[in-house]
Design a protein around this motif. Structure first.
Motif, PDB file in Angstrom:
ATOM      1  N   GLU A 271      -7.064  -1.776   2.432  1.00 16.97           N
ATOM      2  CA  GLU A 271      -5.730  -1.438   2.823  1.00 16.97           C
ATOM      3  C   GLU A 271      -5.195  -1.881   4.273  1.00 16.97           C
ATOM      4  OE1 GLU A 271      -7.975   0.525   1.753  1.00 16.97           O
ATOM      5  OE2 GLU A 271      -7.359   1.637  -0.277  1.00 16.97           O
TER       6      GLU A 271
ATOM      7  N   VAL B   8       0.825  -1.181   0.087  1.00 20.29           N
ATOM      8  CA  VAL B   8       0.063   0.240   0.130  1.00 20.29           C
ATOM      9  C   VAL B   8       0.999   1.244  -0.015  1.00 20.29           C
ATOM     10  CG1 VAL B   8      -1.727   1.133   1.437  1.00 20.29           C
ATOM     11  CG2 VAL B   8      -1.652  -1.270   1.209  1.00 20.29           C
TER      12      VAL B   8
ATOM     13  N   SER C 263      -5.914   8.398  -1.792  1.00 20.51           N
ATOM     14  CA  SER C 263      -7.189   8.489  -2.816  1.00 20.51           C
ATOM     15  C   SER C 263      -8.331   7.471  -2.163  1.00 20.51           C
ATOM     16  CB  SER C 263      -6.656   7.562  -4.001  1.00 20.51           C
ATOM     17  OG  SER C 263      -6.531   6.358  -3.714  1.00 20.51           O
ATOM     18  N   THR C 264      -8.151   6.520  -1.224  1.00 17.76           N
ATOM     19  CA  THR C 264      -9.296   5.874  -0.581  1.00 17.76           C
ATOM     20  C   THR C 264      -9.989   6.814   0.316  1.00 17.76           C
ATOM     21  OG1 THR C 264      -8.093   3.651  -0.961  1.00 17.76           O
ATOM     22  CG2 THR C 264      -9.753   3.870   0.565  1.00 17.76           C
TER      23      THR C 264
ATOM     24  N   ASP D 257      -2.538   5.466  -2.428  1.00 16.09           N
ATOM     25  CA  ASP D 257      -3.439   4.638  -2.118  1.00 16.09           C
ATOM     26  C   ASP D 257      -4.358   5.063  -1.065  1.00 16.09           C
ATOM     27  OD1 ASP D 257      -2.418   2.816  -4.225  1.00 16.09           O
ATOM     28  OD2 ASP D 257      -1.541   1.697  -2.865  1.00 16.09           O
TER      29      ASP D 257
END
Lengths: 198, 89
Positions: free
Chosen positions: B63, B4, B11-12, B8
């Motif tokens: 994640e 991860v 954006s999540t 990442d």
């Protein structure tokens, strides 16, 4: 400050092994594996405080107090309440759930942590131990590294992915970040006082 | 099976919590992915800190399977964030 996620890594790898008796939570880069900690070879290790730790040769590390007046520690008593280890399925079995309900009903303050209060095996767990020590309240610690079924089940039980996990009056209070903030703003003291009086 | 990344996580969280402010710092020091998060989101209005952390944990469920240590140092409402950072707005 945080809890540690222990998804796929082996216990010994997923947590910083403190290189001294009281590890500093701020030393975030000190990730020691068993191999990097050469004293862990099944020997009995002596620590400053006079207790010894016995490292098993398996992937799990067990610590026990020896030489003290009361070799049966709160930790070992607490852990044994959950019975034998379950396999690592990641599911919260009815047995574990029932044990947790019972245990949390019997103890007002419980910290599920990596290691025990005398030898926290993770900086974040150590932080919460130090906070609880300073609050002068009786509390139980349970070493989740000793029981993988409990460790996986608790994540589900608490709906919380990391350790340490603090329970007060049977209710999940929070992990390290939340406990630290509540300690600093006085909420933890309030909640603990309320729990002690109930 | 890449690990991860900071991007990442950003954006999540951006997609799921529409943060008014977000800082993600990769704090991993050899143990695997480890992040420190400061987030301000309207989703946190009227919620206790525990519930705010749960929202972040839930948003990062996927994640978290790979993240080793997650620290949420701040979980504020946009108003709380502005109160703490008056000069930046």
């Amino acid at each position: 400050m945080a809890g540690l996620v222990d998804s796929l890594a082996m216990p010994a790898l997923s947590c910083r092994v403190p290189s001294s008796y009281v590890p500093s939570p701020s030393s975030s880069s000190s990730c020691l594996t068993l191999r990097q900690f050469p004293q862990f070879s099944g020997n009995v290790l002596k620590y400053r405080s006079g207790f010894s730790a016995i490292a098993c040769s398996s992937s799990r590390i067990r610590f026990s107090l020896a030489g003290g007046k009361n070799p049966q520690t709160l930790v070992s008593r607490a852990s044994s309440a959950f019975g034998p280890s379950h396999s690592s399925t990641g599911a919260l079995t009815p047995e574990v759930k029932e044990s947790l309900n019972k245990f949390l009903g019997e103890h007002k303050v419980v910290l599920f942590m990596k290691g025990n209060r005398m030898f926290p095996q993770c900086g974040f767990s150590n932080t919460v131990v130090q906070i609880l020590n300073s609050m002068n309240v009786p509390y139980e610690t349970v070493n989740i590294l000793e029981d993988d079924g409990l460790r996986q089940g608790l994540k589900e039980y608490s709906n919380w992915p990391t350790f340490p996990q603090l329970y007060i009056d049977g209710e999940f209070f929070g992990g390290c970040d939340i406990t630290l903030e509540a300690f600093q703003n006085g909420q933890l003291k309030e909640v603990l006082e309320k729990a002690m009086c109930s | 099976m890449g690990s991860v990344t900071k991007e990442d996580v950003e954006s999540t969280l951006t997609a799921k919590l529409q943060p008014a402010h977000l800082t993600v710092v990769d704090t991993s020091g050899g143990c695997g992915a480890s992040f420190d998060i400061e987030i301000a989101s309207a989703s946190f209005e009227g919620k206790r800190l525990l519930e705010r952390h749960r929202l972040v944990n839930t948003a990062l469920t996927e994640e978290l399977k790979q993240i080793h240590a997650l620290s949420i140092s701040k979980a504020l409402t946009p108003q709380q964030w502005q109160d703490q950072h008056p000069s930046t707005e």
